[in-house]
Design a protein around this motif. Structure first.
Motif, PDB file in Angstrom:
ATOM      1  N   PHE A   1      89.345  61.105   4.866  1.00 36.66           N
ATOM      2  CA  PHE A   1      88.111  60.348   5.054  1.00 36.66           C
ATOM      3  C   PHE A   1      88.405  58.863   5.131  1.00 36.66           C
ATOM      4  N   CYS A   2      87.588  58.163   5.850  1.00 31.62           N
ATOM      5  CA  CYS A   2      87.758  56.721   6.057  1.00 31.62           C
ATOM      6  C   CYS A   2      87.556  55.972   4.742  1.00 31.62           C
ATOM      7  N   SER A   3      88.521  55.137   4.383  1.00 30.91           N
ATOM      8  CA  SER A   3      88.404  54.364   3.153  1.00 30.91           C
ATOM      9  C   SER A   3      87.428  53.204   3.292  1.00 30.91           C
ATOM     10  N   LEU A   4      86.972  52.919   4.525  1.00 31.78           N
ATOM     11  CA  LEU A   4      86.029  51.823   4.743  1.00 31.78           C
ATOM     12  C   LEU A   4      84.577  52.298   4.676  1.00 31.78           C
ATOM     13  N   CYS A   5      84.278  53.415   5.349  1.00 29.81           N
ATOM     14  CA  CYS A   5      82.879  53.868   5.382  1.00 29.81           C
ATOM     15  C   CYS A   5      82.684  55.270   4.811  1.00 29.81           C
ATOM     16  N   GLY A   6      83.765  55.987   4.530  1.00 32.09           N
ATOM     17  CA  GLY A   6      83.668  57.288   3.881  1.00 32.09           C
ATOM     18  C   GLY A   6      83.454  58.469   4.799  1.00 32.09           C
ATOM     19  N   ASN A   7      83.399  58.242   6.096  1.00 28.16           N
ATOM     20  CA  ASN A   7      83.181  59.350   7.028  1.00 28.16           C
ATOM     21  C   ASN A   7      84.489  60.042   7.402  1.00 28.16           C
ATOM     22  N   PRO A   8      84.413  61.266   7.953  1.00 25.18           N
ATOM     23  CA  PRO A   8      85.626  62.008   8.292  1.00 25.18           C
ATOM     24  C   PRO A   8      86.467  61.290   9.350  1.00 25.18           C
ATOM     25  N   CYS A   9      87.765  61.540   9.284  1.00 22.78           N
ATOM     26  CA  CYS A   9      88.692  60.986  10.270  1.00 22.78           C
ATOM     27  C   CYS A   9      89.238  62.110  11.135  1.00 22.78           C
ATOM     28  N   GLU A  10      89.601  61.779  12.365  1.00 21.79           N
ATOM     29  CA  GLU A  10      90.269  62.741  13.232  1.00 21.79           C
ATOM     30  C   GLU A  10      91.715  62.313  13.432  1.00 21.79           C
ATOM     31  N   VAL A  11      92.560  63.302  13.642  1.00 21.43           N
ATOM     32  CA  VAL A  11      94.002  63.067  13.726  1.00 21.43           C
ATOM     33  C   VAL A  11      94.377  62.556  15.115  1.00 21.43           C
ATOM     34  N   LYS A  12      95.203  61.528  15.131  1.00 17.94           N
ATOM     35  CA  LYS A  12      95.710  60.962  16.374  1.00 17.94           C
ATOM     36  C   LYS A  12      97.223  60.792  16.271  1.00 17.94           C
ATOM     37  N   SER A  13      97.838  60.452  17.380  1.00 14.10           N
ATOM     38  CA  SER A  13      99.260  60.119  17.425  1.00 14.10           C
ATOM     39  C   SER A  13     100.135  61.195  16.785  1.00 14.10           C
ATOM     40  N   SER A  14      99.800  62.454  17.065  1.00 12.03           N
ATOM     41  CA  SER A  14     100.588  63.603  16.584  1.00 12.03           C
ATOM     42  C   SER A  14     100.785  63.587  15.076  1.00 12.03           C
TER      43      SER A  14
END
Length: 309
Positions: free
Chosen positions: A146-159
């Motif tokens: 989860f995003c440490s700035l806004c708390g929403n889920p993150c998606e995986v990038k750059s393998s």
């Protein structure tokens, strides 16, 4: 102060991988390598790595490929990341922590999931670096969903090497915290301390601490030594560094010249600190104390200092 050079690489260094970071942004190439039966996978289970012991007692990393790796990926569908290329074969880390027992997922006698620090890597082994790399990256992935700035889920990038917030688009990258570790010496004696965090009650080791914002490495050495032991430090010289993914550090090793002798410990950091002679350190068992683990940069700092006196 005599300049002491590192006599050999540290454990968890000397990686054999070509990280080939440009391929991380090529989804077609990554997909092809994930499906390639020749690709190698480094499994991580709850921060533990798969290791087997050879007939001569030497620890050996276990990489998975072919049908075993494919079945494991399909069964778990957990976090993964591209690590690099090893002898023309792609290498990925895969986290299988979702399973309560990983043993049934693997062929018999393939190996055991262990804490890397318990293996006892006496000398640098390139494969130990690969296992440490996988452990550190999977630890970050498991704890950064989860995003440490806004708390929403993150998606995986750059393998697997970057996370992107799905709402505010903040990019998050693997974190490595720098820590200085130093052998303070004065004449024929060196300063070692015993921390309440140490696994053995008799162990004495070099002092260490995290680098603070706006601080040089040399300033961090002098500050940490003064705070923990009350010893004033003069010249500071770099020795070597060591990846230490337990969970996410880089240890920066130094020798530091002690300008004073009277010790005043910080009881929140140390239970005890003493000046030890070279003879005492070479015969620590006879003197009732133990040196740090053989795979640590602390031990390397001590050993190289002993070799120069």
């Amino acid at each position: 102060m005599t300049l002491i050079l590192a006599s050999r690489p540290n454990v968890y260094s000397s990686s054999p991988l070509d990280r080939i970071a440009t391929r991380r942004e090529d989804p077609d190439w990554i997909a092809a390598k994930l499906a390639d039966p020749e690709t190698l996978f480094v499994p991580v289970w709850r921060t533990r790595n798969l290791v087997r012991t050879t007939d001569d007692g030497t620890p050996e990393a276990v990489y998975l490929s072919g049908a075993t790796a494919h079945a494991l990926r399909m069964e778990q569908d957990g976090p993964w990341a591209f690590l690099g290329i090893l002898e023309a074969r792609a290498v990925f880390a895969i986290d299988i922590s979702a399973t309560d027992d990983p043993v049934p997922l693997l062929p018999e006698t393939l190996g055991t999931f262990v804490d890397l620090r318990s293996v006892g890597w006496g000398v640098p082994r390139p494969e130990a670096s690969v296992l440490a790399h996988a452990r550190g990256l999977m630890h970050w992935r498991q704890r950064s969903k989860f995003c440490s700035l806004c708390g929403n889920p993150c998606e995986v990038k750059s393998s697997g090497h970057m996370l992107l917030c799905t709402v505010c688009n903040t990019q998050h990258f693997p974190r490595t915290d720098p820590a200085v570790i130093m052998l303070v010496h004065r004449g024929d004696k060196a300063l070692l301390g015993h921390s309440t965090r140490f696994p053995r009650a008799t162990m004495y080791s070099t002092l260490a601490g995290f680098v603070e914002p706006g601080e040089t490495l040399e300033e961090a050495v002098r500050r940490e030594v003064l705070e923990e032991s009350g010893i004033q430090v003069g010249d500071v010289h770099y020795h070597s560094s060591q990846p230490w993914p337990f969970p996410g550090n880089i240890m920066l090793g130094f020798y530091a010249e002690g300008l004073t002798e009277e010790i005043t410990i910080d009881p929140e950091e140390l239970k005890d600190a003493r000046w030890f002679s070279r003879d005492q350190m070479r015969n620590c068992d006879q003197h009732g104390f133990a040196l740090p683990r053989v795979d640590s940069i602390a031990r390397r700092l001590i050993e190289d200092w002993l070799a120069h006196g």
